[in-house]
Design an enzyme around this catalytic site. Structure first.
Site, mmCIF file in Angstrom:
data_model
loop_
_atom_site.group_PDB
_atom_site.id
_atom_site.type_symbol
_atom_site.label_atom_id
_atom_site.label_comp_id
_atom_site.label_asym_id
_atom_site.label_seq_id
_atom_site.Cartn_x
_atom_site.Cartn_y
_atom_site.Cartn_z
ATOM 1 N N ASP A 103 9.106 -8.866 5.049
ATOM 2 C CA ASP A 103 10.350 -8.153 4.711
ATOM 3 C C ASP A 103 10.906 -7.468 5.963
ATOM 4 O O ASP A 103 11.984 -6.862 5.914
ATOM 5 C CB ASP A 103 10.153 -7.180 3.537
ATOM 6 C CG ASP A 103 9.140 -6.097 3.819
ATOM 7 O OD1 ASP A 103 8.473 -6.148 4.868
ATOM 8 O OD2 ASP A 103 9.014 -5.175 2.975
ATOM 9 N N SER A 104 10.196 -7.615 7.083
ATOM 10 C CA SER A 104 10.760 -7.232 8.386
ATOM 11 C C SER A 104 12.053 -8.003 8.646
ATOM 12 O O SER A 104 12.817 -7.647 9.548
ATOM 13 C CB SER A 104 9.746 -7.491 9.503
ATOM 14 O OG SER A 104 9.207 -8.798 9.404
ATOM 15 N N GLU A 125 2.390 -4.038 -0.198
ATOM 16 C CA GLU A 125 1.930 -2.838 0.499
ATOM 17 C C GLU A 125 1.319 -1.844 -0.477
ATOM 18 O O GLU A 125 1.787 -1.706 -1.601
ATOM 19 C CB GLU A 125 3.111 -2.176 1.224
ATOM 20 C CG GLU A 125 3.688 -3.041 2.322
ATOM 21 C CD GLU A 125 4.853 -2.371 3.048
ATOM 22 O OE1 GLU A 125 5.079 -1.151 2.863
ATOM 23 O OE2 GLU A 125 5.528 -3.083 3.815
ATOM 24 N N LYS A 150 2.252 -11.009 -0.235
ATOM 25 C CA LYS A 150 1.702 -9.799 0.392
ATOM 26 C C LYS A 150 2.408 -8.600 -0.214
ATOM 27 O O LYS A 150 3.620 -8.640 -0.446
ATOM 28 C CB LYS A 150 1.908 -9.830 1.907
ATOM 29 C CG LYS A 150 1.361 -8.569 2.605
ATOM 30 C CD LYS A 150 1.256 -8.731 4.103
ATOM 31 C CE LYS A 150 2.538 -8.495 4.841
ATOM 32 N NZ LYS A 150 3.135 -7.170 4.633
ATOM 33 N N GLU A 189 -2.239 -2.014 9.393
ATOM 34 C CA GLU A 189 -1.131 -1.730 10.319
ATOM 35 C C GLU A 189 -1.179 -0.288 10.798
ATOM 36 O O GLU A 189 -1.405 0.643 10.009
ATOM 37 C CB GLU A 189 0.225 -2.006 9.641
ATOM 38 C CG GLU A 189 1.392 -1.641 10.558
ATOM 39 C CD GLU A 189 2.750 -2.193 10.148
ATOM 40 O OE1 GLU A 189 2.849 -2.884 9.122
ATOM 41 O OE2 GLU A 189 3.713 -1.917 10.896
ATOM 42 N N ASP A 220 6.300 -11.664 1.656
ATOM 43 C CA ASP A 220 6.267 -10.253 1.254
ATOM 44 C C ASP A 220 6.998 -10.013 -0.055
ATOM 45 O O ASP A 220 8.120 -10.508 -0.245
ATOM 46 C CB ASP A 220 6.957 -9.399 2.322
ATOM 47 C CG ASP A 220 5.984 -8.768 3.296
ATOM 48 O OD1 ASP A 220 4.794 -8.628 2.944
ATOM 49 O OD2 ASP A 220 6.421 -8.409 4.403
#
Ligand code: KIV
Length: 279
Positions: free
Chosen positions: A44-45, A115, A113, A182, A83
């Site tokens: 999602d960057s 978070e 993925k 991270e 993501d």
């Protein structure tokens, strides 16, 4: 041969470090795949690298599905993970199942993925139970940028470090097949890597993880404005791109481009026209 599965990744991680690189479109995905990366991450960057936002929070599930579909067309050998964007999985496990299902069924991802640590454990377990492999992400979790007070390294104090370790243990227990570590001190990442049996993939987490990930745009040097300490630039794509475009502009203005070699002819050769540039 087909794409690497989560089982292949586990086997590989026993004998070598895993390599993960982000991609957002088919061209980038082809490069990452040809470079032999083990995992392509549709991060999602994309919200920052492609869309120009200051963080990842505005990225929607539809946008992630779109970029995942583009990337999927370029990936032949690597494992493809995508993501889950902000608010597509945190509200309820049902949301998470539907959102992850779209990334798999419409996007062509093999895993997702997400978070978060201990608070996401139940959701991870639900996804894994219905057959969706999950890569977890703990430490500096960019979707919590406001709660963290910025993109800050996590786990510097003893109590914070214990929290990050608890998160990592919780996601493994819940069934995640791998976890991104991270933005944390290297010795904390080393301890987590030692305590977990699933592969850890670090970014800004030092050299002791089972693998490393970088954002494609960062490692290629596509944005000279962005130079955090954890990034290493392996190329100067921005410099090369601006130089190439400058050269094109100069050649257009001087009439050096296009030449006859770049042009098409009518049958029987060119006819006289009233105005010929450079003629
Ligand atoms: O969105 C992303 O690109 C990521 C990586 C930096 C791990 O989450």
């Amino acid at each position: 041969m087909g794409r690497l599965t989560t089982l292949d990744l586990h086997r590989k991680a026993d004998s070598e470090r895993l390599v993960m690189i982000t991609a957002y479109d088919a061209t980038m995905a082809r490069w990452v795949d040809r470079a032999g990366a083990d995992i392509v991450l549709v991060g999602d960057s994309v919200g920052m690298t492609v869309m120009g936002h200051d963080d990842t929070l505005a990225v929607t599930l539809d946008q992630m599905v779109y970029h995942t579909r583009c990337v999927a067309r370029g990936v032949a050998s690597a494992h493809l993970t995508a993501d889950l964007p902000f608010l597509s999985y945190q509200v309820s496990a049902e949301d998470a199942l539907r959102s992850a299902g779209r990334l798999i069924a419409e996007g062509g991802a093999q895993s997702v993925k997400l978070e978060g640590g201990a608070p996401m454990a139940a959701t991870i377990a639900r996804l894994v139970a219905i057959g969706i492999p999950v890569m977890a992400h703990v430490g500096l979790t960019p979707q919590s940028v406001h709660a963290m007070g910025g993109f800050r390294v996590q786990g510097r104090s003893e109590s914070e470090a214990e929290g990050v370790l608890r998160d990592a243990l919780a996601v493994e227990e819940a069934g995640a097949f791998s976890v991104v570590l991270e933005g944390m001190p290297l010795d904390l990442a080393a301890e987590i890597t030692q305590r977990l049996s699933i592969p850890t993939i670090g970014i800004g987490a030092g050299p002791h993880c089972d693998g490393q990930v970088l954002v494609c745009n960062d490692l290629l040097g596509m944005n000279s404005q962005f130079a955090p300490r954890f990034v290493k630039r392996y190329a100067d794509f921005e410099g090369a791109a601006v130089a190439a475009m400058n050269e094109f502009a100069a050649e257009v203005r001087s009439g050096q481009f296009p030449t006859l070699e770049n042009s098409f002819q009518r049958k029987g050769g060119p006819r006289a026209v009233s105005r010929l540039y450079g003629g």
